[in-house]
Design a protein around this motif. Structure first.
Motif, short mmCIF file in Angstrom:
data_model
loop_
_atom_site.label_atom_id
_atom_site.label_comp_id
_atom_site.label_asym_id
_atom_site.label_seq_id
_atom_site.Cartn_x
_atom_site.Cartn_y
_atom_site.Cartn_z
N SER A 48 0.79 -1.23 0.00
CA SER A 48 0.00 0.00 0.00
C SER A 48 0.82 1.27 0.00
N THR A 49 2.03 1.25 0.55
CA THR A 49 2.84 2.47 0.61
C THR A 49 4.07 2.43 -0.29
N GLU A 50 4.59 1.25 -0.61
CA GLU A 50 5.84 1.15 -1.35
C GLU A 50 5.62 0.75 -2.81
N SER A 51 4.40 0.45 -3.18
CA SER A 51 4.16 -0.06 -4.52
C SER A 51 2.90 0.54 -5.11
N SER A 52 2.50 0.02 -6.28
CA SER A 52 1.38 0.54 -7.04
C SER A 52 1.05 -0.50 -8.11
N PRO A 53 -0.15 -0.48 -8.67
CA PRO A 53 -0.43 -1.35 -9.82
C PRO A 53 0.26 -0.89 -11.11
N ALA A 54 1.04 0.21 -11.02
CA ALA A 54 1.73 0.74 -12.21
C ALA A 54 3.19 1.01 -11.88
N VAL A 55 3.91 -0.02 -11.45
CA VAL A 55 5.33 0.12 -11.14
C VAL A 55 6.22 -0.01 -12.37
N PRO A 56 5.98 -0.98 -13.28
CA PRO A 56 6.87 -1.13 -14.43
C PRO A 56 6.94 0.12 -15.29
N THR A 57 8.15 0.44 -15.73
CA THR A 57 8.39 1.56 -16.63
C THR A 57 8.07 1.14 -18.05
N PRO A 58 7.41 1.99 -18.85
CA PRO A 58 7.16 1.63 -20.25
C PRO A 58 8.45 1.58 -21.05
N SER A 59 8.37 0.98 -22.22
CA SER A 59 9.52 0.86 -23.12
C SER A 59 9.11 1.31 -24.51
N THR A 60 10.04 1.96 -25.23
CA THR A 60 9.73 2.45 -26.57
C THR A 60 10.89 2.25 -27.52
N ASP A 61 10.55 2.14 -28.81
CA ASP A 61 11.57 2.10 -29.87
C ASP A 61 11.48 3.35 -30.74
N GLY A 62 10.72 4.33 -30.29
CA GLY A 62 10.55 5.55 -31.06
C GLY A 62 9.33 5.54 -31.97
N GLY A 108 3.46 -6.67 -5.38
CA GLY A 108 3.11 -6.02 -6.62
C GLY A 108 4.13 -6.29 -7.72
N THR A 109 3.66 -6.19 -8.97
CA THR A 109 4.53 -6.40 -10.14
C THR A 109 5.50 -5.24 -10.29
N ALA A 110 6.76 -5.55 -10.65
CA ALA A 110 7.75 -4.49 -10.78
C ALA A 110 8.59 -4.58 -12.05
N SER A 111 8.73 -5.75 -12.65
CA SER A 111 9.61 -5.93 -13.80
C SER A 111 9.10 -5.16 -15.02
N SER A 112 10.00 -4.43 -15.67
CA SER A 112 9.63 -3.61 -16.84
C SER A 112 9.86 -4.39 -18.13
N PRO A 113 9.08 -4.09 -19.18
CA PRO A 113 9.26 -4.79 -20.45
C PRO A 113 10.53 -4.33 -21.16
N LEU A 114 11.05 -5.22 -22.00
CA LEU A 114 12.25 -4.96 -22.80
C LEU A 114 11.89 -5.05 -24.27
N ILE A 115 12.28 -4.05 -25.06
CA ILE A 115 12.11 -4.10 -26.50
C ILE A 115 13.46 -4.40 -27.14
N ALA A 116 13.50 -5.46 -27.95
CA ALA A 116 14.71 -5.85 -28.68
C ALA A 116 14.33 -6.07 -30.13
N GLY A 117 14.56 -5.08 -30.98
CA GLY A 117 14.14 -5.19 -32.37
C GLY A 117 12.64 -5.30 -32.46
#
Length: 476
Positions: free
Chosen positions: A110-124, A161-170
């Protein structure tokens, strides 16, 4: 898998790197989660009132800024929606918001996390967000939804809570999904959201780090932290290529690569620097109702959030059998920083670990490799600097006068290391030297969980309520 599909996912690590002409910090901790921006010259004298180009109020979330060209992407949980937001890098104005409402929100601290912890990823061209309560969703840079890949509601270790962020590779999106009931590494086609492969990880009961890429013996591999093991998987097929055993019993940190060598440092409770107390002592402290076990219902909400991780069968109580199982699991691992040489296959614990370092290890913030050194920040505000070739310390656990916990990972650029404490103190340390030289320190007056982002001569920082842009063009 069809040949043309296989060829489409064969990419090199170089494909991850941003085009030198395009300002970018394309995901969690920038290029390949490194925490480093080559050629960056961010300002030093940063504070809530100094070097500020602009600042805007943003809904709270621990996720970090993701940047490409003139766009900053953030995730947040706001008004019941899992949102992806786009802000203009020029002035911080909100360009667009897209949200999805999950059928049910995953359990989270409740204080250290959120349902939106993972950082988004972009290739432009595309931006991908991952939410444990929903799955993955992809937009183009104008906010048009391109695809979504719904997933079963996540049940993270301890309900933190979920924390791992997605990775874009090609043309591949990779997400690490280690959970209580089942764990796997998943690869999707970035263009369509269709599954390319999914590899089970039955030994991994929980980890919070993010996957990265490593070029190992001419093969592109996805590297994952996990429970007691660090593993490498072929990017093209998802097949496990190697593993190093005996790392920390669970990992919050993300590996890094430097000059072709892989580095991973993690700490988890239960080792010599923070050993578990005897069961009888723990029971006496928390069994307030004298049940002979510890009931989570007897705890205040904040303490309950921390203690959930000890309730292995999710029955609302902690008993001696669970206590013993947790200690046994912790005893199998080791809190350490390791350097791993390329070229290994199978179990490479003995053959390809170049060196180990066991002091000043981080709990949540990931190490950073910069100019031939590994930098670590430990709870309590203690920084260490280690020679990346030999594992010899230049200095160990030097205090920064910014105590407390650290969740944000250090980032580096322009000959400086930037560190943000949970309590809101930002410290700028000169890279190199036999002792840490503090160049600047400022107090933002509110919590910082997100890692800073470096792009050119700018630094972007997300605090609990505000997104800041700092740079040399500020009017003093």
């Amino acid at each position: 898998m069809k040949l043309n599909s296989l060829l489409s996912v064969l990419v090199s690590v170089a494909a991850l790197a941003a085009d030198g002409a395009t300002p970018s910090w394309p995901g969690f901790r920038g290029p390949n989660c490194s925490g480093v921006s080559d050629g960056a010259t961010p300002p030093v004298d940063i504070s809530p009132t100094n070097s500020v180009l602009w600042k805007v109020q943003v809904p709270w979330s621990p996720s970090s800024p993701c940047i490409w060209d003139d766009q900053i992407f953030l995730t947040t949980f706001n008004d019941g929606e899992l949102q992806t937001r786009c802000y203009r890098r020029e002035d911080g104005k909100l360009s667009w918001t897209r949200g999805v409402k999950p059928e049910k929100v995953e359990m989270f601290h409740s204080t250290e996390s959120s349902p939106a912890v993972p950082t988004p990823s972009t290739d432009g061209q595309k931006v991908v967000s991952y939410f444990g309560s929903f799955g993955l969703i992809c937009y183009d840079c104008k906010g048009t939804e391109l695809w979504r890949h719904a997933m079963r509601l996540a049940q993270s270790l301890g309900g933190y809570g979920t924390a791992s962020s997605p990775l874009i590779a090609g043309n591949v999106v990779v997400v690490l999904r280690d959970q209580n009931y089942e764990s796997s590494l998943l690869a999707l086609d970035l263009r369509t959201g269709e599954k390319i492969w999914e590899t089970p990880r039955p030994e991994a009961h929980g980890s919070y780090g993010s996957p990265i890429l490593w070029r190992n013996n001419e093969v592109d591999e996805v590297i994952t932290p996990g429970s007691l093991r660090l593993k490498g998987y072929a990017l093209s097929t998802g097949a496990e290529d190697w593993q190093v055993q005996g790392t920390a019993s669970f990992a919050c940190t993300t590996p890094v690569v430097g000059d072709g060598v892989l580095y991973f440092g993690a700490w988890s409770n239960g080792k010599s620097d923070a050993p578990w107390p005897p069961w009888e002592q723990f029971l006496a402290k928390y069994d307030t109702s004298k049940h002979g076990f510890i009931s989570l219902d007897d705890m205040n909400p904040v303490m309950r959030d921390y203690m959930r991780g000890l309730d292995l069968n999710n029955d609302g109580k902690i008993d001696k059998a669970e206590w013993d199982a947790i200690q046994d699991n912790a005893a199998k691992g080791e809190n350490l920083l390791v350097a791993i040489k390329p070229g290994g296959h199978g179990d490479i614990t003995q053959s390809h670990v170049a060196w180990k370092f066991t002091r000043g290890l981080p709990y949540v913030p990931s190490p950073v490799y910069y100019d031939g050194r590994i930098y670590l920040i430990k709870t309590g505000g203690m920084i260490s600097s280690v020679d990346a070739k030999t594992g010899t310390a230049y200095y160990t656990q030097e205090r920064l006068e910014a105590a407390g916990d650290y969740y944000a990972s250090p980032v580096a650029g322009g000959g400086k290391i930037y560190l943000a404490s949970l309590e809101g103190k930002l410290t700028v340390v000169k890279a190199g030297g036999e002792k840490p030289e503090i160049l600047h320190q400022a107090d933002f007056g509110e919590r910082i969980l997100a890692s800073p982002a470096l792009v050119g001569d700018k630094l972007y920082l997300r605090t609990q309520s505000t997104l800041y842009a700092f740079g040399p063009q500020a009017v003093q």
